[in-house]
Write a protein that holds these residues in place. Structure first.
Motif, mmCIF file in Angstrom:
data_model
loop_
_atom_site.group_PDB
_atom_site.id
_atom_site.type_symbol
_atom_site.label_atom_id
_atom_site.label_comp_id
_atom_site.label_asym_id
_atom_site.label_seq_id
_atom_site.Cartn_x
_atom_site.Cartn_y
_atom_site.Cartn_z
ATOM 1 N N LEU A 12 -1.099 -5.233 7.887
ATOM 2 C CA LEU A 12 -0.324 -6.603 8.914
ATOM 3 C C LEU A 12 0.488 -7.204 8.013
ATOM 4 O O LEU A 12 1.729 -6.799 9.068
ATOM 5 N N VAL A 13 1.431 -7.411 7.114
ATOM 6 C CA VAL A 13 2.213 -7.321 5.837
ATOM 7 C C VAL A 13 3.445 -6.060 6.392
ATOM 8 O O VAL A 13 4.606 -6.708 6.640
ATOM 9 N N ALA A 14 2.081 -4.802 6.499
ATOM 10 C CA ALA A 14 3.632 -3.655 6.972
ATOM 11 C C ALA A 14 4.367 -3.520 7.617
ATOM 12 O O ALA A 14 5.373 -3.256 8.405
ATOM 13 N N ALA A 15 3.538 -4.353 8.546
ATOM 14 C CA ALA A 15 4.145 -3.206 10.404
ATOM 15 C C ALA A 15 5.179 -5.062 10.279
ATOM 16 O O ALA A 15 6.090 -5.143 11.257
ATOM 17 N N THR A 16 5.534 -6.374 9.362
ATOM 18 C CA THR A 16 6.350 -7.221 9.655
ATOM 19 C C THR A 16 6.991 -7.683 8.955
ATOM 20 O O THR A 16 7.839 -8.447 9.071
ATOM 21 N N ALA A 17 7.350 -6.978 7.624
ATOM 22 C CA ALA A 17 8.158 -7.413 6.842
ATOM 23 C C ALA A 17 9.133 -6.497 7.284
ATOM 24 O O ALA A 17 9.105 -5.588 8.125
ATOM 25 N N ASP A 18 10.490 -7.727 7.372
ATOM 26 C CA ASP A 18 12.091 -6.832 7.581
ATOM 27 C C ASP A 18 12.803 -6.639 6.446
ATOM 28 O O ASP A 18 12.725 -6.526 5.133
ATOM 29 N N GLY A 19 13.333 -5.056 6.655
ATOM 30 C CA GLY A 19 13.874 -4.928 5.707
ATOM 31 C C GLY A 19 12.721 -3.524 5.149
ATOM 32 O O GLY A 19 11.609 -3.388 5.148
ATOM 33 N N GLY A 20 13.619 -3.032 3.222
ATOM 34 C CA GLY A 20 12.772 -1.869 3.290
ATOM 35 C C GLY A 20 12.618 -2.648 1.918
ATOM 36 O O GLY A 20 12.600 -3.677 1.287
ATOM 37 N N GLY A 24 12.900 -7.774 -1.545
ATOM 38 C CA GLY A 24 11.472 -9.582 -1.505
ATOM 39 C C GLY A 24 10.761 -9.524 -0.053
ATOM 40 O O GLY A 24 10.458 -10.403 -0.755
ATOM 41 N N ASN A 25 10.635 -8.635 0.959
ATOM 42 C CA ASN A 25 9.125 -9.139 1.614
ATOM 43 C C ASN A 25 8.035 -8.396 1.342
ATOM 44 O O ASN A 25 7.579 -8.964 2.511
ATOM 45 N N GLY A 26 7.471 -8.175 0.385
ATOM 46 C CA GLY A 26 6.212 -8.137 0.467
ATOM 47 C C GLY A 26 5.912 -6.456 0.690
ATOM 48 O O GLY A 26 5.005 -5.753 0.786
#
Length: 55
Positions: A12-20, A24-26
């Protein structure tokens, strides 16, 4: 069960993270959660199979 939860939340976090990576987006933590969740699920399955066979 915890391994499956870790994989679901990591995905879920990987799908919704902005940036690479490194923004700092986890995203790095999400990938680690996916890998550790997979390893935990595999080890838990092995332990369950082994405990059922020992009886």
């Amino acid at each position: 069960m915890a391994g499956l939860i870790a994989m679901a939340l990591g995905g879920l976090v990987a799908a919704t993270a902005d940036g690479g990576l490194g923004t700092g987006n986890g995203l790095g933590g999400a990938y680690v959660a996916l890998l550790l969740g997979l390893a935990g699920t595999a080890l838990g399955g092995r332990a369950l199979t082994r405990s059922r066979r020992a009886r």
